[in-house]
Write an enzyme that holds these catalytic residues in place. Structure first.
Site, PDB file in Angstrom:
ATOM      1  N   HIS A  66       0.852  -1.193   0.000  1.00 37.00           N
ATOM      2  CA  HIS A  66       0.000   0.000   0.000  1.00 37.00           C
ATOM      3  C   HIS A  66       0.888   1.244   0.000  1.00 37.00           C
ATOM      4  O   HIS A  66       1.891   1.289   0.719  1.00 37.00           O
ATOM      5  CB  HIS A  66      -0.908  -0.011   1.233  1.00 37.00           C
ATOM      6  CG  HIS A  66      -1.767   1.205   1.369  1.00 37.00           C
ATOM      7  ND1 HIS A  66      -2.688   1.571   0.406  1.00 37.00           N
ATOM      8  CD2 HIS A  66      -1.849   2.150   2.342  1.00 37.00           C
ATOM      9  CE1 HIS A  66      -3.308   2.674   0.786  1.00 37.00           C
ATOM     10  NE2 HIS A  66      -2.815   3.051   1.949  1.00 37.00           N
ATOM     11  N   ASN A  67       0.529   2.238  -0.823  1.00 33.31           N
ATOM     12  CA  ASN A  67       1.363   3.444  -0.947  1.00 33.31           C
ATOM     13  C   ASN A  67       2.821   3.055  -1.198  1.00 33.31           C
ATOM     14  O   ASN A  67       3.745   3.489  -0.498  1.00 33.31           O
ATOM     15  CB  ASN A  67       1.249   4.318   0.310  1.00 33.31           C
ATOM     16  CG  ASN A  67      -0.081   5.033   0.405  1.00 33.31           C
ATOM     17  OD1 ASN A  67      -0.777   5.214  -0.600  1.00 33.31           O
ATOM     18  ND2 ASN A  67      -0.469   5.430   1.601  1.00 33.31           N
ATOM     19  N   GLU A  96       0.990  -0.412  -5.583  1.00 30.96           N
ATOM     20  CA  GLU A  96       0.044   0.701  -5.749  1.00 30.96           C
ATOM     21  C   GLU A  96       0.760   1.912  -6.341  1.00 30.96           C
ATOM     22  O   GLU A  96       1.882   2.243  -5.941  1.00 30.96           O
ATOM     23  CB  GLU A  96      -0.585   1.085  -4.410  1.00 30.96           C
ATOM     24  CG  GLU A  96      -1.609   2.202  -4.552  1.00 30.96           C
ATOM     25  CD  GLU A  96      -2.227   2.609  -3.234  1.00 30.96           C
ATOM     26  OE1 GLU A  96      -3.333   3.176  -3.260  1.00 30.96           O
ATOM     27  OE2 GLU A  96      -1.602   2.384  -2.177  1.00 30.96           O
ATOM     28  N   ASP A  98      -0.287   5.915  -7.159  1.00 32.85           N
ATOM     29  CA  ASP A  98      -1.257   7.020  -7.135  1.00 32.85           C
ATOM     30  C   ASP A  98      -0.839   8.057  -8.173  1.00 32.85           C
ATOM     31  O   ASP A  98       0.229   8.668  -8.052  1.00 32.85           O
ATOM     32  CB  ASP A  98      -1.308   7.664  -5.751  1.00 32.85           C
ATOM     33  CG  ASP A  98      -1.932   6.746  -4.703  1.00 32.85           C
ATOM     34  OD1 ASP A  98      -2.188   5.568  -5.022  1.00 32.85           O
ATOM     35  OD2 ASP A  98      -2.145   7.206  -3.564  1.00 32.85           O
ATOM     36  N   HIS A 117       1.287  11.022  -2.793  1.00 28.20           N
ATOM     37  CA  HIS A 117       0.150  10.752  -1.901  1.00 28.20           C
ATOM     38  C   HIS A 117      -0.494  12.073  -1.528  1.00 28.20           C
ATOM     39  O   HIS A 117       0.196  13.028  -1.141  1.00 28.20           O
ATOM     40  CB  HIS A 117       0.630  10.031  -0.641  1.00 28.20           C
ATOM     41  CG  HIS A 117      -0.469   9.729   0.334  1.00 28.20           C
ATOM     42  ND1 HIS A 117      -1.514   8.889   0.026  1.00 28.20           N
ATOM     43  CD2 HIS A 117      -0.693  10.160   1.598  1.00 28.20           C
ATOM     44  CE1 HIS A 117      -2.329   8.808   1.052  1.00 28.20           C
ATOM     45  NE2 HIS A 117      -1.855   9.568   2.020  1.00 28.20           N
ATOM     46  N   GLU A 156      -4.276   4.149  -8.782  1.00 27.84           N
ATOM     47  CA  GLU A 156      -5.311   5.023  -8.223  1.00 27.84           C
ATOM     48  C   GLU A 156      -5.277   6.297  -9.058  1.00 27.84           C
ATOM     49  O   GLU A 156      -4.353   7.096  -8.953  1.00 27.84           O
ATOM     50  CB  GLU A 156      -5.042   5.321  -6.749  1.00 27.84           C
ATOM     51  CG  GLU A 156      -6.169   6.111  -6.106  1.00 27.84           C
ATOM     52  CD  GLU A 156      -5.959   6.311  -4.616  1.00 27.84           C
ATOM     53  OE1 GLU A 156      -5.750   7.470  -4.207  1.00 27.84           O
ATOM     54  OE2 GLU A 156      -5.984   5.309  -3.864  1.00 27.84           O
TER      55      GLU A 156
END
Length: 204
Positions: A66-67, A96, A98, A117, A156
């Site tokens: 995650h991230n 991930e 973003d 982020h 994302e």
């Protein structure tokens, strides 16, 4: 009969003793971490052989991140493409990314999409950012160094249509034949996805 009464009394005494709290020393943070990471606390299904690759992807546990781009916390840490190299070399298979328009980063105006982020609604934080192209290049470099299992890129997406086209072009040009174009990934046996990069996207 006397023996029976004695046994009943002993049973009642044992029951009372078992319900009483037991004094014990607290465990340290290191001991607690060791307990969490021990084989007896594994979340992996032990009955399935790790060499069985005949089921669809959804039948397997996937090591996920995650991230993935953050080097530290979610508020002030640096962002680096090198984090993707480290994760892939450690065996992570789902990463991930973003994606944001460069117009939200001042000095990056007119350039390609950035990875960083942010808070819901695009509220800026003190994190850094890295070019999407650098991230994809890092993934292409080490996607299958530690394992032939497929790599999943979880995008994302906060970019405009124009920047999304740039992202698609970057993925195609950098990953080449490694990029899966299949529309039936969910039903494809895992063995047929070896050395393939899969992309899933969530629009925000």
């Amino acid at each position: 009969r006397a023996a029976s009464v004695h046994r009943d009394s002993a049973s009642r005494q044992a029951a009372r003793e078992s319900s009483e709290p037991i004094d014990s020393e607290p465990i340290s943070v290191h001991e607690f971490a060791s307990l969490l990471l021990s084989p007896c606390n594994s979340a992996i299904e032990p009955r399935r052989s790790p060499t069985d690759a005949t089921e669809p992807l959804t039948s397997y546990w996937i090591a996920s991140s995650h991230n993935s781009f953050l080097e530290g916390d979610q508020l002030t840490s640096a962002v680096s493409a090198d984090m993707y190299r480290r994760l892939l070399l450690s065996g992570t298979r789902c990463l991930e990314i973003d994606c944001w328009d460069p117009t939200t980063f001042g000095r990056w105006w007119g350039q390609g999409p950035r990875v960083t982020h942010r808070m819901p609604g695009g509220v800026p934080l003190l994190c850094g950012s890295v070019a999407f192209g650098e991230v994809v290049a890092a993934i292409a470099e080490h996607a299958f160094t530690s394992s032939p299992l497929p790599v999943i890129l979880s995008l994302e997406m906060h970019c405009s249509a124009k920047q999304q086209r740039k992202i698609a072009k970057e993925l195609i040009n950098t990953l080449g034949d490694q990029l899966s174009r299949s529309e039936r990934v969910a039903s494809t046996p895992l063995r047929e996805l070896h050395r393939k990069v899969l992309v899933k996207m969530r629009l925000r």
